[in-house]
Design a protein around this motif. Structure first.
Motif, PDB file in Angstrom:
ATOM      1  N   LEU A 147      -3.272   1.527 -17.658  1.00 53.00           N
ATOM      2  CA  LEU A 147      -4.152   0.557 -17.012  1.00 53.00           C
ATOM      3  C   LEU A 147      -4.988   1.208 -15.914  1.00 53.00           C
ATOM      4  N   SER A 148      -4.334   2.033 -15.110  1.00 56.62           N
ATOM      5  CA  SER A 148      -5.058   2.720 -14.037  1.00 56.62           C
ATOM      6  C   SER A 148      -6.072   3.696 -14.604  1.00 56.62           C
ATOM      7  N   GLU A 149      -5.688   4.420 -15.654  1.00 55.70           N
ATOM      8  CA  GLU A 149      -6.602   5.391 -16.250  1.00 55.70           C
ATOM      9  C   GLU A 149      -7.818   4.692 -16.839  1.00 55.70           C
ATOM     10  N   ALA A 150      -7.602   3.566 -17.503  1.00 56.76           N
ATOM     11  CA  ALA A 150      -8.728   2.824 -18.068  1.00 56.76           C
ATOM     12  C   ALA A 150      -9.652   2.317 -16.968  1.00 56.76           C
ATOM     13  N   ALA A 151      -9.081   1.887 -15.848  1.00 53.72           N
ATOM     14  CA  ALA A 151      -9.896   1.414 -14.736  1.00 53.72           C
ATOM     15  C   ALA A 151     -10.703   2.551 -14.117  1.00 53.72           C
ATOM     16  N   ARG A 152     -10.121   3.734 -14.025  1.00 53.97           N
ATOM     17  CA  ARG A 152     -10.852   4.891 -13.487  1.00 53.97           C
ATOM     18  C   ARG A 152     -12.012   5.265 -14.398  1.00 53.97           C
ATOM     19  N   MET A 208       0.832  -1.210   0.000  1.00 47.61           N
ATOM     20  CA  MET A 208       0.000   0.000   0.000  1.00 47.61           C
ATOM     21  C   MET A 208       0.865   1.258   0.000  1.00 47.61           C
ATOM     22  N   ALA A 209       1.920   1.257   0.816  1.00 48.78           N
ATOM     23  CA  ALA A 209       2.813   2.418   0.834  1.00 48.78           C
ATOM     24  C   ALA A 209       3.545   2.554  -0.495  1.00 48.78           C
ATOM     25  N   ALA A 225      -9.765  -0.379  -5.526  1.00 52.57           N
ATOM     26  CA  ALA A 225      -9.996  -1.468  -6.476  1.00 52.57           C
ATOM     27  C   ALA A 225      -8.863  -1.554  -7.490  1.00 52.57           C
ATOM     28  N   ILE A 226      -8.356  -0.398  -7.918  1.00 53.91           N
ATOM     29  CA  ILE A 226      -7.229  -0.404  -8.852  1.00 53.91           C
ATOM     30  C   ILE A 226      -6.012  -1.056  -8.198  1.00 53.91           C
ATOM     31  N   TYR A 227      -5.750  -0.689  -6.952  1.00 53.13           N
ATOM     32  CA  TYR A 227      -4.614  -1.268  -6.237  1.00 53.13           C
ATOM     33  C   TYR A 227      -4.794  -2.772  -6.031  1.00 53.13           C
ATOM     34  N   TRP A 228      -5.957  -3.181  -5.535  1.00 50.29           N
ATOM     35  CA  TRP A 228      -6.160  -4.563  -5.106  1.00 50.29           C
ATOM     36  C   TRP A 228      -6.407  -5.522  -6.269  1.00 50.29           C
TER      37      TRP A 228
END
Length: 279
Positions: free
Chosen positions: A171-176, A95-96, A184-187
């Motif tokens: 990938l993160s942008e598409a998930a957002r 997480m950090a 949810a993006i992290y996990w």
């Protein structure tokens, strides 16, 4: 021809050097196992060392379990502490590391520098403040008192930060865009992509917590709560003259480390390299 010969000679020298290093590493373990299998009539101090016992026996292992109180409990205590430390270290460090790699906030670079600075501080310097904190929280002689100081490490944060930096931000942008929250993006997206890093941290955390002696020796007072390392120190003080029993106890303690390493070895090199490099 000369260039090919030099290349072959360099390869041979490299092979011999690696072979010598491997022998230097393996010989102590082989000697310990050989000593643990020797009977009382065999000389453990023979020179040159006799690595193959004349009459192998398992009596030394049985005697360790029979004569040392709580030896089986030492294993359970170490497994509980190591397992909890692994889970907490992977979760907290990931997480950090995710926050330092994927999120934008003031002081992010400074926070990462502070994490790096913690890697340069020896444990002996923080030992007394940690002990006072554990004492005032009433965690003396508890599993939590041993586990919490290793719940998150600078090394783990560094590994995960470098691993998360390698994941494309697309990938993160598409998930957002699809409506995923940051958690949810992290996990669900980024954490499954860094399995080699997780395996690497699992191995390092298990080896360090399983073999840790000083901190459990300070925190734990009840002999029934000792870890395997503290128990082995007790074994050495009780059976100073019987190296066969000491060697047998050491072999028993090494087995879980080998099992964990063999279980995660496919990810180990890949995770170590991925954590040290940034694209």
């Amino acid at each position: 021809m000369g260039r090919t010969l030099r290349k072959w000679a360099n390869g041979l020298l490299l092979f011999l050097g690696l072979l010598l290093m491997a022998l230097y590493t393996v010989v102590p373990f082989v000697w310990t196992l050989s000593t643990a299998l020797k009977g009382p009539e065999e000389n453990v101090f023979a020179f040159p060392p006799d690595f193959i016992p004349d009459h192998p026996t398992l009596d030394n292992f049985r005697e360790v379990w029979r004569r040392v109180p709580y030896f089986g409990r030492y294993f359970i205590n170490s497994l509980v502490i190591a397992g909890a430390s692994i889970i907490l270290n992977v979760l907290c460090s990931s997480m950090a590391g995710y926050a330092l790699a994927r999120l934008r906030f003031p002081g992010r670079n400074l926070a990462f520098l502070v994490v790096l600075w913690t890697l340069m501080i020896p444990f002996q310097i923080t030992m007394i403040p940690l002990f006072l904190i554990v004492l005032r929280l009433g965690l003396l002689n508890t599993y939590a008192g041993v586990i919490l100081p290793t719940a998150v490490t600078g090394f783990g944060i560094f590994l995960f930060r470098q691993a998360f930096l390698r994941i494309p931000h697309s990938l993160s942008e598409a998930a957002r865009i699809d409506g995923c929250s940051e958690w949810a993006i992290y996990w669900r997206i980024t954490l499954p992509l860094v399995k080699p890093t997780i395996a690497t941290l699992v191995i390092f955390t298990f080896v360090s917590t399983w073999g840790e002696l000083l901190w459990p020796l300070i925190v734990l007072r009840d002999p029934s709560m000792y870890t395997i390392s503290v128990g082995l120190s007790y074994l050495q003080s009780r059976f100073t003259m019987n190296l066969r029993w000491i060697a047998a106890g050491s072999v028993i303690a090494i087995v879980p480390v080998l099992v964990v390493f063999l279980a995660f070895q496919d990810f180990f090199i890949k995770g170590a390299v991925a954590g040290a490099l940034k694209e």
